[in-house]
Enzyme design. Structure first.
Site, mmCIF file in Angstrom:
data_model
loop_
_atom_site.group_PDB
_atom_site.id
_atom_site.type_symbol
_atom_site.label_atom_id
_atom_site.label_comp_id
_atom_site.label_asym_id
_atom_site.label_seq_id
_atom_site.Cartn_x
_atom_site.Cartn_y
_atom_site.Cartn_z
ATOM 1 N N ARG A 64 0.849 -1.195 0.000
ATOM 2 C CA ARG A 64 0.000 0.000 0.000
ATOM 3 C C ARG A 64 0.884 1.244 0.000
ATOM 4 O O ARG A 64 1.563 1.543 0.985
ATOM 5 C CB ARG A 64 -0.941 -0.008 1.209
ATOM 6 C CG ARG A 64 -2.047 -1.024 1.100
ATOM 7 C CD ARG A 64 -2.964 -0.701 -0.056
ATOM 8 N NE ARG A 64 -4.166 -1.521 -0.052
ATOM 9 C CZ ARG A 64 -5.130 -1.385 -0.939
ATOM 10 N NH1 ARG A 64 -5.037 -0.491 -1.901
ATOM 11 N NH2 ARG A 64 -6.186 -2.161 -0.882
ATOM 12 N N GLU A 92 -15.127 -6.771 -8.054
ATOM 13 C CA GLU A 92 -13.886 -6.776 -7.276
ATOM 14 C C GLU A 92 -13.469 -8.178 -6.850
ATOM 15 O O GLU A 92 -12.292 -8.522 -6.902
ATOM 16 C CB GLU A 92 -14.006 -5.875 -6.040
ATOM 17 C CG GLU A 92 -13.831 -4.415 -6.323
ATOM 18 C CD GLU A 92 -12.450 -4.044 -6.837
ATOM 19 O OE1 GLU A 92 -11.447 -4.720 -6.505
ATOM 20 O OE2 GLU A 92 -12.374 -3.061 -7.584
ATOM 21 N N GLU A 119 -15.724 9.292 2.967
ATOM 22 C CA GLU A 119 -15.682 7.971 2.339
ATOM 23 C C GLU A 119 -16.613 6.986 3.044
ATOM 24 O O GLU A 119 -16.589 6.850 4.259
ATOM 25 C CB GLU A 119 -14.261 7.421 2.333
ATOM 26 C CG GLU A 119 -14.148 6.148 1.517
ATOM 27 C CD GLU A 119 -12.720 5.652 1.380
ATOM 28 O OE1 GLU A 119 -12.454 4.924 0.415
ATOM 29 O OE2 GLU A 119 -11.880 5.987 2.238
ATOM 30 N N GLU A 138 -3.768 -3.241 -13.625
ATOM 31 C CA GLU A 138 -2.327 -3.087 -13.866
ATOM 32 C C GLU A 138 -1.598 -2.469 -12.681
ATOM 33 O O GLU A 138 -0.390 -2.637 -12.526
ATOM 34 C CB GLU A 138 -2.076 -2.246 -15.113
ATOM 35 C CG GLU A 138 -2.498 -0.795 -14.976
ATOM 36 C CD GLU A 138 -2.185 0.042 -16.206
ATOM 37 O OE1 GLU A 138 -2.095 1.261 -16.056
ATOM 38 O OE2 GLU A 138 -2.038 -0.523 -17.298
#
Length: 184
Positions: A64, A92, A119, A138
């Site tokens: 991350r 997903e 969010e 990608e």
């Protein structure tokens, strides 16, 4: 409840296709002047906890960038506001793990950092799984592991899984299993 904050002015500070940052000049609830920054997310956060009939789940490991750290998580990604959260969950799960589920159950809705952002997250339990081919984006270099659900739970307790969506999903499913609301 009525909003106790007064906005005096607002300035967009940053914008890209994923987020926008706005700074507000405000009067706080006590009447003091100040500034407040808000990160607006242009999509939904989607998490999926796949659980098979043998009591196994799938974890996704990836580096991350914002944390400068490797992270183990449940399958997760972004959802477009124009698409239903369950459709984003289906996409997903298949994209990251190759799994396709017959049944999805919404188990948790969350605000992820309500002091600085708007969010929203939706977490689904996925059951009736079969394996197809994964098609990661990608930008994703993923490691996918099938682990016993109890091991994933122990990873949360040991602090090895720290992602908020993953922690919430795993803890919610553990509580559902313990209460008898969910069976393996």
């Amino acid at each position: 409840m009525k909003n106790p904050w007064t906005v005096l002015a607002e300035r967009p500070v940053y914008d890209n296709k994923w987020i926008g940052v706005t700074e507000y000049d405000v009067l706080n609830p006590s009447g003091g002047k100040g500034i407040y920054g808000k990160v607006h997310f242009k999509g939904l956060a989607i998490g999926i906890l796949p659980l098979d009939e043998e009591g196994y789940t799938w974890l996704v490991g990836q580096y991350r960038f914002p944390l400068d750290a490797y992270s183990w998580e449940i399958p997760e990604g972004g959802g477009d506001f124009a698409v239903s959260p369950i459709e984003s969950a289906r996409r997903e799960l298949k994209e990251e793990t190759g799994l396709v589920a017959k049944e999805y159950t919404l188990i948790q809705e969350m605000h992820l950092s309500n002091s600085v952002s708007d969010e929203r997250a939706f977490i689904f339990l996925a059951r009736g799984l079969h394996q197809e081919e994964a098609t990661p984006e990608e930008t994703e270099q993923l490691v996918v592991r099938r682990v016993a659900f109890d091991e994933a739970f122990e990873m949360v307790l040991r602090g090895e899984i720290t992602d908020s969506i993953a922690v919430a999903g795993i803890l919610k499913v553990k509580l559902m299993l313990m209460s008898g609301a969910l069976k393996i």
